[in-house]
Write a protein that holds these residues in place. Structure first.
Motif, PDB file in Angstrom:
ATOM      1  N   GLU A  55      34.579  16.210  18.412  1.00  0.00           N
ATOM      2  CA  GLU A  55      34.062  15.796  17.103  1.00  0.00           C
ATOM      3  C   GLU A  55      33.322  17.000  16.514  1.00  0.00           C
ATOM      4  O   GLU A  55      32.137  17.189  16.747  1.00  0.00           O
ATOM      5  CB  GLU A  55      33.157  14.581  17.273  1.00  0.00           C
ATOM      6  CG  GLU A  55      33.930  13.377  17.805  1.00  0.00           C
ATOM      7  CD  GLU A  55      33.057  12.242  18.310  1.00  0.00           C
ATOM      8  OE1 GLU A  55      33.505  11.078  18.245  1.00  0.00           O
ATOM      9  OE2 GLU A  55      31.926  12.512  18.776  1.00  0.00           O
ATOM     10  N   ASN A  58      30.211  16.498  11.462  1.00  0.00           N
ATOM     11  CA  ASN A  58      29.837  15.159  10.992  1.00  0.00           C
ATOM     12  C   ASN A  58      29.517  15.153   9.500  1.00  0.00           C
ATOM     13  O   ASN A  58      28.921  14.195   8.995  1.00  0.00           O
ATOM     14  CB  ASN A  58      28.686  14.578  11.810  1.00  0.00           C
ATOM     15  CG  ASN A  58      27.374  15.324  11.611  1.00  0.00           C
ATOM     16  OD1 ASN A  58      27.334  16.374  10.977  1.00  0.00           O
ATOM     17  ND2 ASN A  58      26.304  14.786  12.174  1.00  0.00           N
ATOM     18  N   GLN A 104      38.467  15.935  15.573  1.00  0.00           N
ATOM     19  CA  GLN A 104      38.023  14.887  14.652  1.00  0.00           C
ATOM     20  C   GLN A 104      36.797  15.339  13.871  1.00  0.00           C
ATOM     21  O   GLN A 104      35.911  16.002  14.395  1.00  0.00           O
ATOM     22  CB  GLN A 104      37.693  13.615  15.429  1.00  0.00           C
ATOM     23  CG  GLN A 104      37.228  12.456  14.551  1.00  0.00           C
ATOM     24  CD  GLN A 104      37.213  11.152  15.310  1.00  0.00           C
ATOM     25  OE1 GLN A 104      38.270  10.630  15.653  1.00  0.00           O
ATOM     26  NE2 GLN A 104      36.034  10.630  15.576  1.00  0.00           N
ATOM     27  N   SER A 105      36.756  14.940  12.605  1.00  0.00           N
ATOM     28  CA  SER A 105      35.600  15.225  11.760  1.00  0.00           C
ATOM     29  C   SER A 105      35.556  14.201  10.643  1.00  0.00           C
ATOM     30  O   SER A 105      36.480  13.394  10.468  1.00  0.00           O
ATOM     31  CB  SER A 105      35.692  16.632  11.162  1.00  0.00           C
ATOM     32  OG  SER A 105      36.701  16.690  10.176  1.00  0.00           O
ATOM     33  N   ASP A 291      35.033  11.400  24.875  1.00  0.00           N
ATOM     34  CA  ASP A 291      34.312  12.346  24.033  1.00  0.00           C
ATOM     35  C   ASP A 291      33.912  13.570  24.847  1.00  0.00           C
ATOM     36  O   ASP A 291      33.082  13.480  25.753  1.00  0.00           O
ATOM     37  CB  ASP A 291      33.067  11.660  23.445  1.00  0.00           C
ATOM     38  CG  ASP A 291      32.299  12.572  22.496  1.00  0.00           C
ATOM     39  OD1 ASP A 291      32.775  13.688  22.210  1.00  0.00           O
ATOM     40  OD2 ASP A 291      31.212  12.162  22.038  1.00  0.00           O
ATOM     41  N   THR A 293      32.934  16.457  23.195  1.00  0.00           N
ATOM     42  CA  THR A 293      32.178  17.312  22.283  1.00  0.00           C
ATOM     43  C   THR A 293      30.991  17.914  23.040  1.00  0.00           C
ATOM     44  O   THR A 293      30.262  17.186  23.716  1.00  0.00           O
ATOM     45  CB  THR A 293      31.655  16.499  21.088  1.00  0.00           C
ATOM     46  OG1 THR A 293      32.739  15.788  20.493  1.00  0.00           O
ATOM     47  CG2 THR A 293      30.999  17.401  20.055  1.00  0.00           C
ATOM     48  N   TYR A 301      27.160  12.837  16.201  1.00  0.00           N
ATOM     49  CA  TYR A 301      28.351  12.259  15.574  1.00  0.00           C
ATOM     50  C   TYR A 301      28.191  10.735  15.586  1.00  0.00           C
ATOM     51  O   TYR A 301      28.844  10.013  16.333  1.00  0.00           O
ATOM     52  CB  TYR A 301      29.627  12.686  16.304  1.00  0.00           C
ATOM     53  CG  TYR A 301      30.864  12.526  15.447  1.00  0.00           C
ATOM     54  CD1 TYR A 301      31.250  13.527  14.568  1.00  0.00           C
ATOM     55  CD2 TYR A 301      31.627  11.370  15.499  1.00  0.00           C
ATOM     56  CE1 TYR A 301      32.377  13.384  13.761  1.00  0.00           C
ATOM     57  CE2 TYR A 301      32.748  11.214  14.704  1.00  0.00           C
ATOM     58  CZ  TYR A 301      33.119  12.220  13.837  1.00  0.00           C
ATOM     59  OH  TYR A 301      34.235  12.063  13.040  1.00  0.00           O
TER      60      TYR A 301
END
Length: 339
Positions: A55, A58, A104-105, A291, A293, A301
Motif C-alpha cells: 500500500e 494513502n 495499491q494506493s 499486507d 507494506t 493506510y
C-alpha cells in the motif's frame, strides 16, 4: 434434500441465489460452505495463493463517503513511498516465494503514467512476479501504457451493482463509468479483479444477488467480497459493520457460480484474528491478501479505522499467516499447497 440438490447446480438463477443468501440455519450454512469447498477443490485444486500487498500511498483525490482515505479526512497522516522503496519492497517480497504482488494506493495522480510504468518495468526486471495494480479509476491511456510496461492484473471493485446505492457511496462518481473502466481493462488483456462490499448501509439481499451475477458477467479472474467496515472521520462512521457470516455466504455462492475463478478469503474484518481467514479458506476461497507494506507506512493506510495493526515486521506477519494456513491444512481432509 432440496438444498442439497440446488447446491449441485451448474448454474443459478437470481431467485436461487436469493434463496441461498437467505439461509440462516447452521446445518444449511454448513452444507453451503462444504459444497463451496468441494467445488474449490475440484476446479482450482488445493493450492492457496498468497498475494503480497504494498500500500504505497494513502493520498486520494476521491471523497467516497465510507472510506478512511477520502480526501476530506484531514486527520489522516498522509504518506507516499518513493519509487525505489516500492521496487525494493517488491524485490524483498519476491524472495519470500510470493508470486503475485499488488501495488495499491488511493487515486493519487502524483504517481503519473510514466512513474507507474517505471515502477512496473523495474520490478519485472528484478523479479518474476505477476503485478496486480489497484490504483482506482485512472485514464484509459494509462491502463494501456501500464499493460505494455508489464502489468498483469488490475483490481478495481465495483462495490455494488445498485446504481442508487453506488451514488450514495460516492461523490460525483457513477456505477456506469466504473463498469466502463472494468470492461476496458478486460479488453486490454488484464486479468481482472473486482467485487463488492457486503453489509453496506441500505443494501438488501437482492442487491447482493445482483452483485454475484455482475461478477459472473464480468468474467473475473479474481473475485473479492469484503464486509463493510465503518471508518472514523467519514459520513458513514456510525453505521453498523457487515458481518462475517454474510460475507462467507457471498464468498461460497460466488464459488458455486464462478467455479474456476480465484476468490479471496475474508480479511478486512481482522486478518490477524484467528479463524477469519481460515473460515474463508474452507468456504470456497483460495487466495489470501497479506499486507507487506513496510514500516512506518503500514500503520497509516487506514481505509477503515478498525484495521488491526501488528507490531511485528511484515515478514513475521507473513510467517504467522503461513503457519496458520499450514495448521488448517493439517487439520483438513485435503492437502493444500501454499503458493
Amino acid at each position: 434434500m432440496i438444498l442439497e440438490k440446488l447446491l449441485c447446480n451448474d448454474t443459478f438463477t437470481r431467485d436461487e441465489i436469493i434463496f441461498l443468501l437467505n439461509l440462516r440455519e447452521e446445518k444449511d450454512l454448513n452444507l453451503l460452505f462444504k459444497r463451496a469447498d468441494i467445488v474449490r477443490h475440484s476446479f482450482t485444486g488445493d493450492s492457496i495463493y498468497l498475494n503480497g500487498l504494498i500500500e504505497f500511498s494513502n493520498y486520494c483525490t476521491q471523497n467516497c463517503f465510507y472510506c478512511g482515505l477520502r480526501e476530506d479526512n484531514f486527520k489522516l497522516s498522509r504518506y507516499r513511498m518513493s519509487p525505489d522503496e516500492i521496487i525494493d519492497t517488491a524485490w524483498k517480497i519476491s524472495k519470500l516465494g510470493i508470486s503475485t504482488i499488488t501495488l495499491q494506493s488511493g487515486e493519487d495522480f502524483h504517481y503519473d503514467s510514466d512513474l507507474i510504468s517505471f515502477i512496473i518495468y523495474s520490478i519485472k526486471q528484478k523479479t518474476d512476479v505477476e503485478i496486480c495494480l489497484s490504483l482506482g479509476e485512472r485514464g484509459y491511456d494509462e491502463y494501456r501504457t501500464w499493460k505494455i510496461a508489464g502489468a498483469d492484473k488490475y483490481l478495481l471493485k465495483y462495490e455494488t451493482s445498485n446504481e442508487k446505492l453506488y451514488a450514495a457511496l460516492h461523490h460525483n462518481q457513477k456505477l456506469d463509468e466504473r463498469l466502463k473502466h472494468l470492461r476496458f481493462l478486460s479488453n486490454l488483456g488484464y486479468k481482472l479483479g473486482s467485487g463488492s462490499i457486503v453489509g453496506l448501509p441500505n443494501q438488501n439481499t437482492e442487491d447482493l444477488a445482483d452483485d454475484l451475477l455482475l461478477s459472473n458477467e464480468l468474467g473475473l479472474d479474481l473475485v473479492v467480497y469484503a464486509p463493510f467496515v465503518p471508518s472514523e472521520n467519514t459520513p458513514f462512521a456510525n453505521h453498523d459493520a457487515g458481518n462475517l457470516i454474510s460475507t462467507l455466504k457471498v464468498t461460497s455462492i460466488a464459488r458455486l457460480i464462478q467455479k474456476s475463478a480465484h476468490i479471496s478469503s475474508v480479511n478486512s474484518i481482522d486478518s490477524s484474528e484467528i479463524g477469519v481467514v481460515e473460515r474463508g479458506l474452507v468456504s470456497g476461497a483460495n487466495i489470501v491478501f497479506t499486507d507487506l507494506t513496510p514500516f512506518p507506512y503500514r500503520t497509516n493506510y487506514q481505509y477503515y479505522s478498525s484495521k488491526i495493526e501488528s507490531n511485528n515486521s511484515p515478514v513475521d506477519c507473513l510467517l504467522d499467516l503461513q503457519k496458520r494456513i499450514e495448521k488448517l491444512t493439517n487439520q483438513s481432509s485435503v492437502r493444500m499447497e501454499i503458493i
